[in-house]
Design a protein around this motif. Structure first.
Motif, PDB file in Angstrom:
ATOM      1  N   ALA A 118       0.824  -1.213   0.000  1.00 22.05           N
ATOM      2  CA  ALA A 118       0.000   0.000   0.000  1.00 22.05           C
ATOM      3  C   ALA A 118       0.857   1.261   0.000  1.00 22.05           C
ATOM      4  O   ALA A 118       0.522   2.249  -0.663  1.00 22.05           O
ATOM      5  N   PHE A 121       1.917   2.205  -3.409  1.00 28.12           N
ATOM      6  CA  PHE A 121       0.831   2.831  -4.168  1.00 28.12           C
ATOM      7  C   PHE A 121       0.749   4.315  -3.822  1.00 28.12           C
ATOM      8  O   PHE A 121       0.650   5.173  -4.699  1.00 28.12           O
ATOM      9  N   ILE A 122       0.803   4.621  -2.545  1.00 30.32           N
ATOM     10  CA  ILE A 122       0.751   6.020  -2.109  1.00 30.32           C
ATOM     11  C   ILE A 122       1.924   6.798  -2.682  1.00 30.32           C
ATOM     12  O   ILE A 122       1.784   7.915  -3.193  1.00 30.32           O
ATOM     13  N   ARG A 240      -7.241   8.222  -6.942  1.00 27.96           N
ATOM     14  CA  ARG A 240      -6.524   7.044  -7.457  1.00 27.96           C
ATOM     15  C   ARG A 240      -6.664   5.859  -6.506  1.00 27.96           C
ATOM     16  O   ARG A 240      -6.828   4.712  -6.941  1.00 27.96           O
ATOM     17  N   MET A 241      -6.579   6.122  -5.210  1.00 31.80           N
ATOM     18  CA  MET A 241      -6.655   5.038  -4.236  1.00 31.80           C
ATOM     19  C   MET A 241      -8.034   4.384  -4.234  1.00 31.80           C
ATOM     20  O   MET A 241      -8.150   3.155  -4.125  1.00 31.80           O
ATOM     21  N   SER A 244      -8.277   1.752  -6.849  1.00 28.46           N
ATOM     22  CA  SER A 244      -7.330   0.638  -6.798  1.00 28.46           C
ATOM     23  C   SER A 244      -8.045  -0.709  -6.790  1.00 28.46           C
ATOM     24  O   SER A 244      -9.193  -0.831  -6.346  1.00 28.46           O
ATOM     25  N   VAL A 249      -6.066  -0.622  -0.029  1.00 32.11           N
ATOM     26  CA  VAL A 249      -5.840   0.746  -0.498  1.00 32.11           C
ATOM     27  C   VAL A 249      -7.155   1.519  -0.541  1.00 32.11           C
ATOM     28  O   VAL A 249      -7.211   2.701  -0.182  1.00 32.11           O
ATOM     29  N   GLN A 250      -8.232   0.861  -0.937  1.00 33.80           N
ATOM     30  CA  GLN A 250      -9.540   1.519  -0.966  1.00 33.80           C
ATOM     31  C   GLN A 250      -9.978   1.933   0.444  1.00 33.80           C
ATOM     32  O   GLN A 250     -10.444   3.058   0.660  1.00 33.80           O
ATOM     33  N   ALA A 253      -7.940   4.798   1.705  1.00 30.73           N
ATOM     34  CA  ALA A 253      -8.367   6.070   1.110  1.00 30.73           C
ATOM     35  C   ALA A 253      -9.495   6.692   1.921  1.00 30.73           C
ATOM     36  O   ALA A 253      -9.501   7.904   2.183  1.00 30.73           O
TER      37      ALA A 253
END
Length: 540
Positions: A118, A121-122, A240-241, A244, A249-250, A253
């Protein structure tokens, strides 16, 4: 410059770092008020301090005292003040575009107990955000939670997989098991020098051991990351998150937006409203269809993949750079500068490039923007640990493939010397079997969590010559991890192969083999600490 009465100065001094100089800072103001002030200031003939005083502080309709008066009070009052500030912001910005104004306010945000997957991703965000993450080099990751479990991601989408739990536990068990024998080996191989403190030596050894063992940590390993960013960057990141494929990640967010809404609500409210959701749907659809189309071109089996390969470069790089220099300093229009550069003799070109690069005294003396006219694309196949370190660079384009166990893994040489490579490799083999099982059972996205950091992935860098100078010289420094130092040196070698003259200006590529990478850096820290403990007496 504006002049203010003593009474006005007294009011402004609470919010401005000075009241009588052309350069000043804003303090004690909510972020949204700062953003609103600058946006109003951009469309006014008044100075910023005059706008603040007359249109904000002294305007009863703005309810300025209610917004700012609670800023130093309790957290509950602070939230009330922020809500009022949001209403204030909306009133001021009627008729203004929000996007650029959202860059004028920012927030600090801490995200804890999130996986390494995660955090990557950030940290893919390049502009407007400054992340800092808990290091695998300076901290051992063997601590357990209050229930006696290793700290790795256990979302409900994976918690029902006994194989996932088993492999993550096994990797952490091996990480812990190898620590003490490896510490003993490193201390025997590198005895404590006389010119370093016990603190410095222990820190150096710990960094070395952490570097050698980090390949055992799975991508699911929980870490902490701190972010500072402006509102626009946070809104884009959150959007964006939410789009995902990873549930972690969702969910993250949603948690991030909830907290940011307490600090900069006006700047992030569109991340998941109807406009944000439309953007999320667009990205998800593009990703889905791109995968379908790209899937038609099945990859040929690769017997071996080089660690670093230069795929593309500008064959006319020198001419492009010289044209940019002539444009900036020769008074030519760009078309004429390009013709002059193309017709330039070798001697004249070298003289111009040498003058522009100048007598570089250290790696921070980087040539100017003309060097951004030459571009390079490097394909890299390196372990996830390498990627995490090199991923920090922002002034370039980089994309990676999903984590997998398809491209083999790296075994540190000193683990072999210590006689510990056997257990390390056995753990890697077990991890691959578990990954293959999870990829079939859970899909390739979720299977990434079980991939140890020693396994390789493929990614690319597309960057300018100027960024090559920064990345290569920084990442080849002796205190760096040997894995990413190796990538940096190979990039330098590839660049020198195609553009030897340009590469000759890259004077601070360190090719030494270093045993204890952190040793010299820790000695410098010792010296700094000694100054604090024994400050010099002031002159009589």
């Amino acid at each position: 410059m504006d002049e203010f009465t003593p009474e006005q100065k007294a009011i402004l001094s609470r919010f401005c770092t000075n009241t009588d100089k052309p350069t000043f800072g804003l303090v004690n103001l909510p972020q949204v008020v700062c953003g609103a002030l600058f946006s109003r200031y951009s469309r006014s003939t008044k100075s910023a301090r005059r706008v603040l005083l007359e249109e904000f502080i002294q305007n009863p309709e703005m309810q300025f005292d209610q917004i700012v008066g609670s800023s130093s009070a309790s957290a509950a009052n602070q939230l009330v003040a922020t809500q009022k500030a949001e209403q204030f912001y909306d009133r001021v910005l009627v008729g203004y575009g929000d996007d650029s104004v959202a860059e004028l306010g920012g927030a600090h945000l801490a995200c804890e107990e999130v996986s390494n997957l995660a955090t990557k991703f950030i940290q893919d965000a390049r502009i407007g955000l400054s992340p800092l993450e808990k290091s695998t080099r300076y901290v051992y990751f063997h601590q357990k939670d209050k229930d006696g479990r290793y700290r790795y991601y256990r979302g409900k989408e994976l918690a029902d997989s006994l194989e996932y739990i088993r492999i993550c536990d096994m990797l952490f068990d091996t990480y812990v098991k190898l620590q003490e024998p490896l510490i003993a080996f490193i201390k025997k191989k590198y005895p404590k020098p006389a010119d370093i403190t016990d603190r410095g030596y222990e820190s150096t050894v710990r960094a070395k051991v952490c570097d050698l063992l980090r390949g055992l940590l799975p991508a699911s390993t929980l870490t902490n990351t701190g972010l500072y960013g402006n509102g626009r960057a946070f809104e884009y990141l959150l959007t964006r998150m939410y789009a995902s494929d990873l549930p972690e990640v969702q969910v993250l967010a949603g948690g991030m937006q909830e907290e940011l809404a307490k600090a900069i609500p006006s700047f992030v409210k569109r991340a998941n409203d109807k406009h944000g959701q439309a953007t999320q749907a667009y990205w998800m659809e593009c990703r889905k269809e791109s995968a379908v189309q790209a899937g038609k071109f099945a990859p040929a089996p690769a017997s071996s993949v080089p660690e670093v390969e230069l795929i593309e470069y500008d064959s006319h790089a020198e001419q492009k750079i010289c044209a940019a220099i002539l444009f900036s300093y020769g008074g030519l229009d760009y078309a004429a500068a390009k013709k002059k550069a193309d017709a330039m003799s070798e001697a004249d070109r070298l003289a111009l490039l040498s003058a522009y690069a100048g007598p570089r005294g250290n790696r921070r003396h980087k040539p100017g923007r003309a060097f951004e006219h030459a571009h390079y694309t490097f394909a890299i196949c390196g372990n996830f640990g390498q990627f995490r370190d090199l991923h920090r660079h922002r002034m370039l384009t980089q994309e990676r493939q999903m984590l997998s166990c398809d491209w083999g893994y790296d075994v540190p040489e000193e683990l072999k010397e210590a006689g510990l490579a056997g257990e390390f490799e056995e753990a890697m083999k077990e991890a691959k079997a578990a990954f293959d099982h999870l990829r079939s059972a859970k899909g390739p996205e979720l299977a990434q969590y079980a991939v140890p950091m020693a396994y390789r992935l493929r990614w690319y860098f597309h960057l300018t010559l100027r960024e090559c100078f920064h990345l290569i010289e920084l990442r080849s420094m002796p205190q760096g991890h040997e894995d990413y130092r190796r990538v940096a040196v190979k990039m330098a070698d590839e660049l020198a192969r195609v553009h030897p003259r340009l590469a000759s200006f890259m004077k601070f590529v360190n090719r030494e083999n270093i045993g204890l990478e952190r040793l010299e850096a820790e000695k410098k820290i010792d010296q700094k600490l000694a100054k604090f403990e024994h400050p010099r007496a002031p002159p009589a």
